[in-house]
Design a protein around this motif. Structure first.
Motif, mmCIF file in Angstrom:
data_model
loop_
_atom_site.group_PDB
_atom_site.id
_atom_site.type_symbol
_atom_site.label_atom_id
_atom_site.label_comp_id
_atom_site.label_asym_id
_atom_site.label_seq_id
_atom_site.Cartn_x
_atom_site.Cartn_y
_atom_site.Cartn_z
ATOM 1 N N MET A 1 0.848 -1.170 0.000
ATOM 2 C CA MET A 1 0.000 0.000 0.000
ATOM 3 C C MET A 1 0.898 1.239 0.000
ATOM 4 N N HIS A 2 0.546 2.222 -0.778
ATOM 5 C CA HIS A 2 1.289 3.475 -0.893
ATOM 6 C C HIS A 2 1.308 4.207 0.442
ATOM 7 N N LYS A 3 2.418 4.865 0.770
ATOM 8 C CA LYS A 3 2.575 5.549 2.051
ATOM 9 C C LYS A 3 1.465 6.565 2.304
ATOM 10 N N ASN A 4 1.114 7.377 1.295
ATOM 11 C CA ASN A 4 0.045 8.362 1.469
ATOM 12 C C ASN A 4 -1.293 7.687 1.730
ATOM 13 N N SER A 5 -1.560 6.594 1.015
ATOM 14 C CA SER A 5 -2.817 5.869 1.216
ATOM 15 C C SER A 5 -2.901 5.312 2.630
ATOM 16 N N LEU A 6 -1.786 4.843 3.132
ATOM 17 C CA LEU A 6 -1.748 4.302 4.484
ATOM 18 C C LEU A 6 -1.986 5.411 5.508
ATOM 19 N N GLN A 7 -1.395 6.578 5.299
ATOM 20 C CA GLN A 7 -1.634 7.711 6.189
ATOM 21 C C GLN A 7 -3.109 8.102 6.174
ATOM 22 N N GLU A 8 -3.688 8.158 4.985
ATOM 23 C CA GLU A 8 -5.108 8.509 4.852
ATOM 24 C C GLU A 8 -5.975 7.515 5.619
ATOM 25 N N LEU A 9 -5.679 6.239 5.467
ATOM 26 C CA LEU A 9 -6.447 5.200 6.139
ATOM 27 C C LEU A 9 -6.320 5.323 7.652
ATOM 28 N N HIS A 10 -5.111 5.526 8.148
ATOM 29 C CA HIS A 10 -4.904 5.667 9.594
ATOM 30 C C HIS A 10 -5.603 6.917 10.128
ATOM 31 N N LEU A 11 -5.547 8.007 9.381
ATOM 32 C CA LEU A 11 -6.220 9.238 9.815
ATOM 33 C C LEU A 11 -7.720 9.038 9.893
ATOM 34 N N LYS A 12 -8.285 8.450 8.870
ATOM 35 C CA LYS A 12 -9.730 8.225 8.857
ATOM 36 C C LYS A 12 -10.141 7.247 9.950
ATOM 37 N N THR A 13 -9.359 6.217 10.168
ATOM 38 C CA THR A 13 -9.674 5.237 11.200
ATOM 39 C C THR A 13 -9.593 5.853 12.593
ATOM 40 N N ALA A 14 -8.576 6.675 12.835
ATOM 41 C CA ALA A 14 -8.469 7.361 14.127
ATOM 42 C C ALA A 14 -9.682 8.270 14.335
ATOM 43 N N ALA A 15 -10.093 8.973 13.290
ATOM 44 C CA ALA A 15 -11.273 9.833 13.388
ATOM 45 C C ALA A 15 -12.516 8.997 13.687
ATOM 46 N N LEU A 16 -12.683 7.890 12.990
ATOM 47 C CA LEU A 16 -13.837 7.017 13.201
ATOM 48 C C LEU A 16 -13.881 6.517 14.641
ATOM 49 N N PHE A 17 -12.763 6.024 15.156
ATOM 50 C CA PHE A 17 -12.751 5.496 16.513
ATOM 51 C C PHE A 17 -13.012 6.587 17.544
ATOM 52 N N SER A 18 -12.508 7.785 17.320
ATOM 53 C CA SER A 18 -12.752 8.859 18.290
ATOM 54 C C SER A 18 -14.223 9.268 18.272
ATOM 55 N N VAL A 45 -11.446 13.630 2.387
ATOM 56 C CA VAL A 45 -10.950 14.832 3.059
ATOM 57 C C VAL A 45 -9.496 14.626 3.460
ATOM 58 N N PHE A 46 -9.202 13.505 4.098
ATOM 59 C CA PHE A 46 -7.822 13.231 4.486
ATOM 60 C C PHE A 46 -6.939 13.013 3.264
ATOM 61 N N GLU A 47 -7.498 12.398 2.221
ATOM 62 C CA GLU A 47 -6.730 12.200 0.981
ATOM 63 C C GLU A 47 -6.288 13.550 0.422
ATOM 64 N N LEU A 48 -7.205 14.498 0.374
ATOM 65 C CA LEU A 48 -6.886 15.831 -0.127
ATOM 66 C C LEU A 48 -5.834 16.511 0.749
#
Length: 115
Positions: A1-18, A45-48
């Motif tokens: 998985m591309h580094k940016n895609s992984l960051q986007e996924l982690h950001l969105k997941t952290a937002a979802l869990f919070s 949003v995180f992707e952008l």
């Protein structure tokens, strides 16, 4: 998985869990990634923000979510809140996009654990 895609996924997941921690109540349908409450924290949003390299924008979005999660966890006066506060502090101390990795994953994993 591309580094940016992984960051986007982690950001969105952290937002979802919070947001799940803050708004999800027992006996109701669980909050999902496509629910309205996630509107400002969708992957696009995180992707952008990641593609633009908008580090400050990412910090603002994460700070919003973590503020809700900290409030729900009883602020830093309670055990769950103390650890979350420590992790949020580490994340807030990041100075560049390249440093997001480890603190973001720790934050996401902790939020998942306290669900």
């Amino acid at each position: 998985m591309h580094k940016n895609s992984l960051q986007e996924l982690h950001l969105k997941t952290a937002a979802l869990f919070s947001l799940k921690l803050a708004y999800e109540t027992e006996g109701q349908s669980p909050i999902l990634r496509d629910d309205l409450v996630m509107g400002d924290y969708q992957r696009d949003v995180f992707e952008l923000l990641v593609r633009r390299g908008d580090f400050e924008g990412i910090q603002v979005k994460v700070r919003e979510c973590m503020g809700l999660a900290l409030e729900t966890a009883g602020s830093v006066d309670k055990p769950l809140g103390r650890e979350l506060g420590r992790l949020v502090g580490e994340f807030a101390g990041i100075q560049a996009m390249e440093q997001l990795g480890t603190p973001l994953v720790a934050l996401k994993d902790y939020l998942k654990d306290i669900q």
